[in-house]
Design a protein around this motif. Structure first.
Motif, PDB file in Angstrom:
ATOM      1  N   HIS A 243      16.709 -29.605  -2.814  1.00  0.00           N
ATOM      2  CA  HIS A 243      16.964 -28.565  -3.815  1.00  0.00           C
ATOM      3  C   HIS A 243      18.443 -28.372  -4.097  1.00  0.00           C
ATOM      4  O   HIS A 243      18.811 -27.819  -5.130  1.00  0.00           O
ATOM      5  CB  HIS A 243      16.334 -27.228  -3.389  1.00  0.00           C
ATOM      6  CG  HIS A 243      16.972 -26.616  -2.179  1.00  0.00           C
ATOM      7  ND1 HIS A 243      16.448 -26.744  -0.903  1.00  0.00           N
ATOM      8  CD2 HIS A 243      18.081 -25.862  -2.039  1.00  0.00           C
ATOM      9  CE1 HIS A 243      17.205 -26.104  -0.044  1.00  0.00           C
ATOM     10  NE2 HIS A 243      18.207 -25.557  -0.706  1.00  0.00           N
ATOM     11  N   ARG A 254      15.749 -34.802  -9.441  1.00  0.00           N
ATOM     12  CA  ARG A 254      14.394 -34.446  -8.994  1.00  0.00           C
ATOM     13  C   ARG A 254      13.566 -35.699  -8.721  1.00  0.00           C
ATOM     14  O   ARG A 254      12.709 -35.703  -7.816  1.00  0.00           O
ATOM     15  CB  ARG A 254      13.720 -33.577 -10.066  1.00  0.00           C
ATOM     16  CG  ARG A 254      12.259 -33.255  -9.795  1.00  0.00           C
ATOM     17  CD  ARG A 254      12.070 -32.481  -8.500  1.00  0.00           C
ATOM     18  NE  ARG A 254      10.661 -32.274  -8.179  1.00  0.00           N
ATOM     19  CZ  ARG A 254       9.934 -33.131  -7.484  1.00  0.00           C
ATOM     20  NH1 ARG A 254      10.467 -34.291  -7.053  1.00  0.00           N
ATOM     21  NH2 ARG A 254       8.666 -32.864  -7.208  1.00  0.00           N
ATOM     22  N   MET A 262      10.144 -32.178  -1.907  1.00  0.00           N
ATOM     23  CA  MET A 262      10.703 -31.038  -2.622  1.00  0.00           C
ATOM     24  C   MET A 262      10.036 -29.742  -2.187  1.00  0.00           C
ATOM     25  O   MET A 262      10.704 -28.712  -2.040  1.00  0.00           O
ATOM     26  CB  MET A 262      10.568 -31.243  -4.127  1.00  0.00           C
ATOM     27  CG  MET A 262      11.237 -30.144  -4.946  1.00  0.00           C
ATOM     28  SD  MET A 262      13.006 -29.930  -4.587  1.00  0.00           S
ATOM     29  CE  MET A 262      13.671 -31.401  -5.376  1.00  0.00           C
ATOM     30  N   SER A 265      11.502 -28.720   1.020  1.00  0.00           N
ATOM     31  CA  SER A 265      12.860 -28.234   0.800  1.00  0.00           C
ATOM     32  C   SER A 265      12.852 -26.796   0.274  1.00  0.00           C
ATOM     33  O   SER A 265      13.615 -25.937   0.726  1.00  0.00           O
ATOM     34  CB  SER A 265      13.573 -29.157  -0.195  1.00  0.00           C
ATOM     35  OG  SER A 265      14.880 -28.718  -0.455  1.00  0.00           O
ATOM     36  N   LEU A 266      11.954 -26.517  -0.681  1.00  0.00           N
ATOM     37  CA  LEU A 266      11.869 -25.174  -1.251  1.00  0.00           C
ATOM     38  C   LEU A 266      11.309 -24.180  -0.238  1.00  0.00           C
ATOM     39  O   LEU A 266      11.711 -23.004  -0.219  1.00  0.00           O
ATOM     40  CB  LEU A 266      11.018 -25.193  -2.510  1.00  0.00           C
ATOM     41  CG  LEU A 266      11.610 -25.974  -3.686  1.00  0.00           C
ATOM     42  CD1 LEU A 266      10.582 -26.153  -4.791  1.00  0.00           C
ATOM     43  CD2 LEU A 266      12.868 -25.279  -4.231  1.00  0.00           C
ATOM     44  N   ASP A 267      10.401 -24.635   0.616  1.00  0.00           N
ATOM     45  CA  ASP A 267       9.913 -23.772   1.697  1.00  0.00           C
ATOM     46  C   ASP A 267      11.072 -23.353   2.596  1.00  0.00           C
ATOM     47  O   ASP A 267      11.181 -22.184   2.997  1.00  0.00           O
ATOM     48  CB  ASP A 267       8.865 -24.499   2.535  1.00  0.00           C
ATOM     49  CG  ASP A 267       7.526 -24.657   1.817  1.00  0.00           C
ATOM     50  OD1 ASP A 267       7.306 -23.951   0.815  1.00  0.00           O
ATOM     51  OD2 ASP A 267       6.719 -25.501   2.267  1.00  0.00           O
ATOM     52  N   LEU A 269      14.222 -23.258   1.778  1.00  0.00           N
ATOM     53  CA  LEU A 269      15.098 -22.351   1.035  1.00  0.00           C
ATOM     54  C   LEU A 269      14.531 -20.935   1.034  1.00  0.00           C
ATOM     55  O   LEU A 269      15.248 -19.963   1.299  1.00  0.00           O
ATOM     56  CB  LEU A 269      15.263 -22.853  -0.397  1.00  0.00           C
ATOM     57  CG  LEU A 269      16.092 -21.968  -1.341  1.00  0.00           C
ATOM     58  CD1 LEU A 269      17.530 -21.833  -0.847  1.00  0.00           C
ATOM     59  CD2 LEU A 269      16.072 -22.523  -2.760  1.00  0.00           C
ATOM     60  N   ALA A 270      13.252 -20.787   0.737  1.00  0.00           N
ATOM     61  CA  ALA A 270      12.646 -19.460   0.691  1.00  0.00           C
ATOM     62  C   ALA A 270      12.704 -18.774   2.051  1.00  0.00           C
ATOM     63  O   ALA A 270      12.925 -17.557   2.134  1.00  0.00           O
ATOM     64  CB  ALA A 270      11.196 -19.570   0.214  1.00  0.00           C
ATOM     65  N   THR A 305      17.056 -20.931  -8.126  1.00  0.00           N
ATOM     66  CA  THR A 305      16.397 -22.198  -7.828  1.00  0.00           C
ATOM     67  C   THR A 305      14.908 -21.987  -7.580  1.00  0.00           C
ATOM     68  O   THR A 305      14.064 -22.732  -8.106  1.00  0.00           O
ATOM     69  CB  THR A 305      17.052 -22.871  -6.611  1.00  0.00           C
ATOM     70  OG1 THR A 305      18.403 -23.226  -6.931  1.00  0.00           O
ATOM     71  CG2 THR A 305      16.300 -24.126  -6.202  1.00  0.00           C
ATOM     72  N   LEU A 306      14.563 -20.979  -6.794  1.00  0.00           N
ATOM     73  CA  LEU A 306      13.155 -20.705  -6.522  1.00  0.00           C
ATOM     74  C   LEU A 306      12.408 -20.374  -7.809  1.00  0.00           C
ATOM     75  O   LEU A 306      11.287 -20.854  -8.039  1.00  0.00           O
ATOM     76  CB  LEU A 306      13.040 -19.559  -5.518  1.00  0.00           C
ATOM     77  CG  LEU A 306      13.514 -19.879  -4.092  1.00  0.00           C
ATOM     78  CD1 LEU A 306      13.570 -18.610  -3.251  1.00  0.00           C
ATOM     79  CD2 LEU A 306      12.616 -20.917  -3.432  1.00  0.00           C
ATOM     80  N   TYR A 309      11.636 -23.407 -10.013  1.00  0.00           N
ATOM     81  CA  TYR A 309      10.519 -24.229  -9.533  1.00  0.00           C
ATOM     82  C   TYR A 309       9.200 -23.451  -9.509  1.00  0.00           C
ATOM     83  O   TYR A 309       8.211 -23.954  -8.968  1.00  0.00           O
ATOM     84  CB  TYR A 309      10.828 -24.787  -8.151  1.00  0.00           C
ATOM     85  CG  TYR A 309      11.712 -26.016  -8.193  1.00  0.00           C
ATOM     86  CD1 TYR A 309      11.160 -27.280  -8.389  1.00  0.00           C
ATOM     87  CD2 TYR A 309      13.088 -25.922  -8.058  1.00  0.00           C
ATOM     88  CE1 TYR A 309      11.965 -28.417  -8.435  1.00  0.00           C
ATOM     89  CE2 TYR A 309      13.910 -27.041  -8.114  1.00  0.00           C
ATOM     90  CZ  TYR A 309      13.330 -28.287  -8.298  1.00  0.00           C
ATOM     91  OH  TYR A 309      14.122 -29.404  -8.344  1.00  0.00           O
ATOM     92  N   ARG A 311       8.473 -20.713  -7.900  1.00  0.00           N
ATOM     93  CA  ARG A 311       8.146 -20.046  -6.655  1.00  0.00           C
ATOM     94  C   ARG A 311       8.185 -18.529  -6.854  1.00  0.00           C
ATOM     95  O   ARG A 311       9.109 -18.003  -7.487  1.00  0.00           O
ATOM     96  CB  ARG A 311       9.149 -20.437  -5.568  1.00  0.00           C
ATOM     97  CG  ARG A 311       9.024 -21.878  -5.091  1.00  0.00           C
ATOM     98  CD  ARG A 311       7.670 -22.112  -4.407  1.00  0.00           C
ATOM     99  NE  ARG A 311       7.528 -23.428  -3.848  1.00  0.00           N
ATOM    100  CZ  ARG A 311       7.660 -23.706  -2.544  1.00  0.00           C
ATOM    101  NH1 ARG A 311       7.961 -22.736  -1.685  1.00  0.00           N
ATOM    102  NH2 ARG A 311       7.495 -24.926  -2.110  1.00  0.00           N
TER     103      ARG A 311
END
Length: 314
Positions: A243, A254, A262, A265-267, A269-270, A305-306, A309, A311
């Motif tokens: 991310h 991407r 990905m 990665s987002l998990d 980040l969150a 970013t979240l 995507y 989220r």
């Protein structure tokens, strides 16, 4: 007679939801500029307060200073401050304004002989800087600053004479990368995502993505042994994740990562939101003030970013 008024809510009661917690953190800790940016992105705030707050960092000649980029201190106008100002203007849809032209004139005055921007210009001695910031009396052009600036200007269709040579510099720098630093990769992507020659940009991005995987400079996820060698000049916790390279699904980067990579990665980040509602600053810390000012910046970027995507953050 008994007082039947309800007790006011405790100011220390933590709100629920990532966005509400982040908002509380921003209100408690952020500079005026980031408070208005948060309001613009997530609460329907206008652009005028953001532009007014940005004006406080003007340094003359179209440049910006006074610690606009939290990592650099002192009043002098320096290229990373101008880059930060352009990101702010782009974020509120005002990068095509007269302000962008003023910044371009400033960039022309501080460019190197090859038309690029140095990471830092020599300034009056005595202004505090991070001890790991490169210093010199004749710094060369640097992709780290030039790439994102040129990319933003192309994204907003700002045409200025400075852009022609700076764009040529970016192409040379990106297409000659062989042992890229993770931050160089980010800067290259910021340029390629908006470079006018889309076929050339896609080819360059494909080559760069192969290097990223070959050199293992994208962390697959947290935990376990360190996923890739620590880049020179970086702290062990300054990992770069998918991310980071592709902050939106529209980025050319991407395509470098699978859906599973990905998502992981987002998990990560969150899950990085701290108890106080903010996200941490990864990398080396050298003074309390810059770190405190940078956390709201990082928090807003994480939320954007979240959201990009899809989220949930509420």
């Amino acid at each position: 007679m008994a007082d039947t008024r309800a007790d006011p809510p405790s100011p220390t009661s933590p709100p629920h939801g990532a966005l509400a917690r982040a908002e509380r953190f921003v209100r408690l800790t952020a500079r005026v500029l980031e408070q208005h940016l948060f309001a613009h992105h997530f609460r329907g705030g206008g652009t005028a307060p953001v532009e007014t707050a940005l004006d406080a960092y003007r340094a003359g000649g179209g440049g910006y200073g006074h610690g606009l980029d939290p990592g650099l201190r002192g009043p002098a106008g320096r290229p990373p401050h101008a880059a930060y100002a352009l990101r702010v203007l782009d974020a509120v849809g005002r990068c095509d304004s007269r302000r962008a032209e003023d910044v371009c004139r400033h960039l022309t005055s501080v460019s190197t002989a090859d038309g690029a921007l140095p990471a830092l210009r020599p300034v009056r001695r005595g202004h505090p800087d991070a001890p790991f910031v490169p210093a010199g009396d004749d710094p060369p052009g640097d992709l780290l600053v030039t790439g994102p600036v040129v990319g933003l200007l192309h994204r907003n269709e700002v045409w200025h004479a400075w852009l022609f040579r700076a764009t040529d510099f970016c192409w040379r720098a990106v297409e000659s990368l062989e042992e890229p630093h993770p931050c160089e990769v980010e800067a290259a992507v910021a340029f390629l995502d908006h470079a006018p020659d889309r076929a050339r940009a896609r080819a360059a991005a494909d080559r760069l993505g192969a290097l990223v995987r070959e050199r293992r400079i994208a962390a697959a996820g947290p935990g376990g042994p360190h996923p890739y060698p620590v880049a020179p000049g970086h702290a062990p916790d300054a990992d770069h994740f998918p991310h980071d390279y592709a902050p939106t699904p529209r980025s050319l980067a991407r395509a470098w990562f699978t859906d599973e990579e990905m998502a992981r990665s987002l998990d990560f980040l969150a899950a990085g939101q701290r108890e106080d509602g903010g996200w941490p600053v990864r990398g080396r810390r050298w003074a309390p003030g810059p770190s405190r000012e940078a956390r709201p910046v990082v928090t807003i970027e994480a939320l954007r970013t979240l959201v990009a995507y899809g989220r949930p953050v509420d």
